[in-house]
Design an enzyme around this catalytic site. Structure first.
Site, PDB file in Angstrom:
ATOM      1  CE  LYS A 132       4.237  -2.320   3.141  1.00 11.26           C
ATOM      2  NZ  LYS A 132       3.233  -3.261   3.592  1.00 11.26           N
ATOM      3  NE  ARG A 146       2.363 -10.170   4.592  1.00 10.75           N
ATOM      4  CZ  ARG A 146       2.399  -8.892   4.217  1.00 10.75           C
ATOM      5  NH1 ARG A 146       3.261  -8.472   3.300  1.00 10.75           N
ATOM      6  NH2 ARG A 146       1.573  -8.005   4.761  1.00 10.75           N
TER       7      ARG A 146
HETATM    8  C1  LIG Z   1       2.152  -3.081   2.926  1.00 13.28           C
HETATM    9  C2  LIG Z   1       0.837  -3.422   3.476  1.00 13.28           C
HETATM   10  C3  LIG Z   1      -0.310  -2.760   3.023  1.00 13.28           C
HETATM   11  C4  LIG Z   1      -0.262  -1.736   1.907  1.00 13.28           C
HETATM   12  O1  LIG Z   1      -0.027  -2.360   0.667  1.00 13.28           O
HETATM   13  P1  LIG Z   1      -0.079  -1.552  -0.715  1.00 13.28           P
HETATM   14  O2  LIG Z   1      -0.082  -2.611  -1.741  1.00 13.28           O
HETATM   15  O3  LIG Z   1       1.125  -0.674  -0.742  1.00 13.28           O
HETATM   16  O4  LIG Z   1      -1.328  -0.759  -0.729  1.00 13.28           O
HETATM   17  C5  LIG Z   1      -1.512  -3.095   3.605  1.00 13.28           C
HETATM   18  N1  LIG Z   1      -1.596  -4.016   4.582  1.00 13.28           N
HETATM   19  C6  LIG Z   1      -0.523  -4.678   5.045  1.00 13.28           C
HETATM   20  C7  LIG Z   1      -0.678  -5.689   6.114  1.00 13.28           C
HETATM   21  C8  LIG Z   1       0.725  -4.411   4.509  1.00 13.28           C
HETATM   22  O5  LIG Z   1       1.801  -5.070   4.967  1.00 13.28           O
END
Ligand SMILES: *Cc1c(COP(=O)(O)O)cnc(C)c1O
Length: 368
Positions: A41, A136
């Site tokens: 993402k 969250r």
């Molecule tokens: C965005 C996200 C990740 C990845 O996070 P990074 O810090 O880019 O490695 C992992 N788990 C969830 C639930 C996320 O929303």
């Protein structure tokens, strides 16, 4: 009239550096019995980037957004796909159509996923999320979480309870300490007692949890991490946490923008001061007449100009409007440097900037 964008601004993406980063991280995780879900993402799911995760052997490719996952199978990416934002009730059918895995925390959504999995003759894998303090997503009440896991296991026959997960360091800035991750393992083991079998997956967080892999103190039962930033940019762990990770490159994404004006001007605006283009009141410092450059890129493309990191000395980003970025280049000039209209200025990007730049149609993506 047709217009095909192929000029500046350009985002130069080094796919080899990305693939090397992914391989270096997955190798270190594998040594600890951890499989990596590659999270795309951060680069808006750009397919050439997603391909590097697949080629480097990630078992899952993950995103928060279905539109980034939907095209991947047609692009030849055969990793299992995982939705990491807990699904919207309204997208449940698409989740089971597009993804093999999703992270979940709501019974109503789980029931809807189960219904549509049945309609599509599929078994959809779910990971139930615990909230261990980052506030969250995830179950705060761990008894309720165990009840829901039990229900998925015994009543929602088109779902497979693949495991449990946690997210930290996103909203609440909570650190993935060994104790925090052990909390998740303890929750997993409570659920295992309830359902009478072992869970395949204990998903211990994102890039920040890779610090525990480096330190060698990740609880042994954690066997999945979901990693995006740590390989896409490899910026946070060295820059924010002081980790020395010489095997990772932070040069995967570089922004190049073109100079459209260079002039000597006062540094303080001249006239009655009201609000800027975005309705903010700004404090301007009067440093006398300074050489300034204007770039043909703006907030629409990257969000916040103060997050841009020039790759040469003597350049200060003063601010921006939607489509213009203003630089003070007097220090560069004083040091014997030069800048003219048509020149290209390069920036390193951080996570927020990468998200915006990869999403902007105004930015040409160049793969090297
Ligand atoms: C965005 C996200 C990740 C990845 O996070 P990074 O810090 O880019 O490695 C992992 N788990 C969830 C639930 C996320 O929303």
């Amino acid at each position: 009239m047709e217009y095909v964008r192929n000029g500046y601004p350009k985002l130069v993406i080094d796919l080899n550096a990305l693939k090397t980063n992914i391989s270096q991280v997955t190798k270190r995780c594998e040594e600890k019995g951890i499989e990596v879900a590659g999270v795309i993402k951060g680069c808006n799911g750009l397919i050439p980037c997603a391909e590097q995760f697949y080629r480097a052997g990630c078992r899952w490719i993950a995103s928060s957004r279905l539109e980034q996952l939907a095209p991947l199978k047609d692009a030849g990416i055969q990793s299992d796909l995982m939705l990491v934002r807990i699904p919207m009730l309204s997208e449940a059918e698409d989740v089971v159509r597009i993804c093999e895995y999703s992270l979940n925390s709501e019974v109503a959504v789980l029931k809807e996923l189960n219904k549509f999995a049945g309609m599509h003759d599929k078994t959809h894998n779910v990971i139930i999320m615990a909230d261990c303090g980052d506030l969250r997503e995830g179950f705060w009440d761990k008894e309720e979480m165990a009840d829901v896991a039990f229900m998925v296991e015994n009543e929602l026959h088109n779902l497979h309870l693949a495991g449990v997960g946690v997210n930290v360091g996103c909203y609440g800035s909570v650190q993935p300490t060994p104790e925090k991750l052990q909390e998740l393992v303890d929750i997993a083991e409570t659920i295992e007692d309830r359902i009478g079998r072992e869970l395949e997956i204990i998903s211990g967080g994102a890039t920040s949890s890779f610090m525990r892999v480096v330190d060698g103190n990740i609880p042994p039962r954690i066997n999945m991490l979901r990693i995006g930033e740590g390989v896409l940019l490899a910026y946070d762990l060295p820059a924010l946490y002081g980790y020395d990770l010489p095997y990772l490159s932070s040069n995967t994404f570089r922004l190049r923008a073109e100079v459209v004006e260079v002039k000597d001007k006062p540094s303080h605006p001249v006239g009655e001061i009201g609000f800027d283009a975005f309705g903010h009141r700004i404090e301007y410092v009067d440093r006398g007449i300074r050489r300034r450059a204007v770039l043909g890129i703006g907030k629409v493309d990257y969000g916040d100009p103060s997050e841009l990191i020039p790759t040469i000395d003597g350049i200060e980003v003063l601010g921006a409007s939607s489509d213009h970025t203003l630089l003070d280049i007097q220090d560069l000039i004083d040091a014997g440097g030069d800048m003219s209209v048509g020149d290209i200025v390069e920036f390193q990007v951080n996570y927020a900037t990468m998200v915006y730049l990869t999403s902007s149609d105004n930015v040409t993506k160049v793969y090297i």
